[in-house]
Design an enzyme around this catalytic site. Structure first.
Site, PDB file in Angstrom:
ATOM      1  N   HIS A 122      -9.908   5.218  -3.509  1.00 34.39           N
ATOM      2  CA  HIS A 122      -8.881   6.020  -3.140  1.00 34.39           C
ATOM      3  C   HIS A 122      -8.501   7.271  -3.859  1.00 34.39           C
ATOM      4  O   HIS A 122      -8.308   6.904  -5.217  1.00 34.39           O
ATOM      5  CB  HIS A 122      -7.786   5.267  -2.646  1.00 34.39           C
ATOM      6  CG  HIS A 122      -6.514   5.698  -1.823  1.00 34.39           C
ATOM      7  ND1 HIS A 122      -5.682   6.705  -2.278  1.00 34.39           N
ATOM      8  CD2 HIS A 122      -6.411   5.563  -0.331  1.00 34.39           C
ATOM      9  CE1 HIS A 122      -4.979   6.982  -1.098  1.00 34.39           C
ATOM     10  NE2 HIS A 122      -5.259   6.428  -0.076  1.00 34.39           N
ATOM     11  N   LYS A 225       1.995  -1.785   3.361  1.00 33.50           N
ATOM     12  CA  LYS A 225       0.630  -2.500   3.606  1.00 33.50           C
ATOM     13  C   LYS A 225       0.951  -4.021   3.812  1.00 33.50           C
ATOM     14  O   LYS A 225      -0.049  -4.688   3.888  1.00 33.50           O
ATOM     15  CB  LYS A 225      -0.245  -2.055   2.773  1.00 33.50           C
ATOM     16  CG  LYS A 225      -0.420  -0.428   2.760  1.00 33.50           C
ATOM     17  CD  LYS A 225      -1.598   0.040   2.066  1.00 33.50           C
ATOM     18  CE  LYS A 225      -1.874   1.461   1.511  1.00 33.50           C
ATOM     19  NZ  LYS A 225      -2.015   2.338   3.011  1.00 33.50           N
ATOM     20  N   CYS A 363      -8.750   9.169   2.564  1.00 32.02           N
ATOM     21  CA  CYS A 363      -8.327   9.369   1.268  1.00 32.02           C
ATOM     22  C   CYS A 363      -9.455   8.787   0.272  1.00 32.02           C
ATOM     23  O   CYS A 363      -9.171   8.396  -0.814  1.00 32.02           O
ATOM     24  CB  CYS A 363      -7.012   8.874   0.943  1.00 32.02           C
ATOM     25  SG  CYS A 363      -5.688   9.776   1.981  1.00 32.02           S
TER      26      CYS A 363
HETATM   27  C1  LIG Z   1      -6.818   1.610  -1.710  1.00 30.64           C
HETATM   28  C2  LIG Z   1      -5.529   2.304  -1.829  1.00 30.64           C
HETATM   29  N1  LIG Z   1      -5.075   2.493  -2.750  1.00 30.64           N
HETATM   30  C3  LIG Z   1      -3.992   3.444  -2.916  1.00 30.64           C
HETATM   31  C4  LIG Z   1      -3.245   3.785  -1.666  1.00 30.64           C
HETATM   32  C5  LIG Z   1      -2.005   4.459  -1.700  1.00 30.64           C
HETATM   33  O1  LIG Z   1      -0.822   3.953  -1.180  1.00 30.64           O
HETATM   34  P1  LIG Z   1       0.441   4.439  -1.026  1.00 30.64           P
HETATM   35  O2  LIG Z   1       0.293   5.595  -0.191  1.00 30.64           O
HETATM   36  O3  LIG Z   1       1.261   3.193  -0.311  1.00 30.64           O
HETATM   37  O4  LIG Z   1       1.189   4.829  -2.366  1.00 30.64           O
HETATM   38  C6  LIG Z   1      -3.722   3.276  -0.398  1.00 30.64           C
HETATM   39  C7  LIG Z   1      -2.976   3.801   0.816  1.00 30.64           C
HETATM   40  O5  LIG Z   1      -3.855   3.964   1.807  1.00 30.64           O
HETATM   41  C8  LIG Z   1      -4.923   2.562  -0.409  1.00 30.64           C
HETATM   42  O6  LIG Z   1      -5.693   2.123   0.659  1.00 30.64           O
END
Ligand SMILES: Cc1ncc(COP(=O)(O)O)c(C=O)c1O
Length: 405
Positions: A122, A225, A363
């Site tokens: 991500h 999540k 993302c």
């Molecule tokens: C694999 C992964 N890492 C990091 C994030 C970032 O999470 P947050 O936006 O809650 O900080 C996400 C969010 O979609 C994710 O799916």
């Protein structure tokens, strides 16, 4: 006994119709819905307990502090950390990773060092390391994935070397659903002398996570999540590593004594929690963990896997559908393209049928580039989803195919 109807009844948002259809919420990798007990905990906090924590001597402040610290214990137990000092509350997985890059990275990464990531990451687990590399002269190294969307373990091992300071790896890919063999990757990285950060944003509510069994150095999570509120998350870090790290942000609560000449910092984990935190969010998160524990993560994982199997079977027989991400070890995420229909059009047509999916690059633009697509449609499952909702997804796709193809 896992009873999906009983679980659904606990989620008020799922009880509504969208465009005349029962809502089929299949965008859980973006954020999960919240059970009534979490919503009630947030209301109760603001109705009966609202006060700032740690510094107050009055009834409400003591009560809010106790609830906040109680939630920390719940997180500690949920991830099997050794101590509550290893649980730092942050805004989410993104902030957890940025904290490590800014604080640990500042004192441990130098010009010529390497940070090893995978092609699956991500953006939250890429960009903070790019920023660190720009600041220090270190190099970002990328372990490739194969055509199924699995990290090529031999390449990961080959790229680890004496220059590798940190391997930053997603536990579970949000774009593809791939579950990485993280224990093996952690052991390999440790043998090479590197620390390991796992991005557990997707994993924590779908796989059992055990900090001591994994022996991981850093683990990032987002409450939203995990059936909890937005704006709250956790950085787990081994106590001896946290002890050695400089503060991330300065301000109230992270100090024990301040003069203009010298400031002494607070003990762990408060040293990394500057300012008034998201108190309601932390308390709500504690209730989300209670909820997850009462349903049972193994039961949830088994249920989601059954949904994934059913969806994969239908996808394999669906004309023009290309599954993106077919790893042997996968969680409840179905990423796909449909020949002749842009994923955004698919998203819009499904929405009118009451089916909420996500369309885009998730993302994870490097993953899209690897598969030669600008975007995918993604259905992602949670504890409250049903086989009927999987059928609704494919009925919607059939409709889209009839319109466009
Ligand atoms: C694999 C992964 N890492 C990091 C994030 C970032 O999470 P947050 O936006 O809650 O900080 C996400 C969010 O979609 C994710 O799916």
């Amino acid at each position: 006994m896992f009873d999906v109807n009983k679980i659904r009844a606990e989620f008020p948002v799922l009880q509504q119709q969208v465009y005349g259809h029962p809502l089929a919420y299949l965008d859980n990798a973006a954020t999960t819905q919240k059970p009534q007990c979490v919503i009630d905990a947030l209301c109760h906090y603001y109705e009966r307990e609202n006060a700032n924590i740690h510094r107050g001597v009055h009834y409400l402040s003591e009560k809010a502090t106790a609830k906040y610290e109680d939630a920390r214990q719940k997180v500690r137990a949920f991830v099997n950390a050794r101590s509550e000092r290893e649980i730092v509350f942050v805004r989410g997985a993104t902030e957890a990773i940025n904290l490590v890059a800014a604080s640990w990275g500042r004192v441990n990464v130098r010009a010529g060092d390497e940070i090893l990531v995978t092609e699956l990451e991500h953006h939250s687990n890429i960009v903070p390391w790019q920023l660190l590399c720009e600041q220090t002269g270190a190099k970002l190294v990328v372990a490739p994935i194969n055509e199924r969307g699995e990290v090529v373990l031999g390449e990961f091992e080959r790229l680890l070397c004496s220059r590798t300071r940190l391997a930053a790896i997603s536990h579970l890919s949000n774009a593809l659903g791939t579950i990485n063999p993280v224990k093996r990757m952690i052991d390999l990285a440790h043998q090479a002398g590197a620390k390991v950060l796992l991005d557990g944003a997707q994993a924590a509510a779908h796989l059992g996570v055990d900090m001591q069994a994994l022996d991981v150095d850093f683990y990032a999570m987002s409450a939203h999540k995990m059936y909890g509120p937005t704006g709250i998350g956790v950085l787990y870090a081994k106590e001896n590593i946290l002890e050695s790290m400089p503060p991330y942000q300065g301000g109230g609560d992270m100090i024990s004594m301040v003069t203009f000449e010298k400031t002494r910092y607070n003990v762990l984990p408060y040293r990394f929690e500057a300012g008034t935190p998201n108190i309601a969010g932390v308390i709500g998160f504690g209730h989300a963990i209670d909820w997850l524990t009462s349903v049972g993560i193994e039961s949830i994982a088994a249920h989601e896997h059954a949904l994934l199997d059913a969806a994969t079977q239908q996808a394999n027989g669906f004309p023009g559908l290309r599954l993106i991400g077919t790893a042997a070890s996968k969680s409840g995420i179905l990423s796909f393209t449909l020949e002749g229909v842009h994923p955004h059009d698919l998203g819009t047509i499904l929405d009118r049928e009451g089916v909420a999916i996500r369309a885009g690059h998730h993302c994870a633009m490097p993953v899209m580039e690897h598969f030669g697509v600008p975007a995918t449609a993604r259905a992602s499952f949670a504890a409250y989803n049903t086989l009927e909702e999987v059928d609704a997804l494919f009925a919607g796709l059939e409709k889209a195919r009839n319109i466009f193809v």
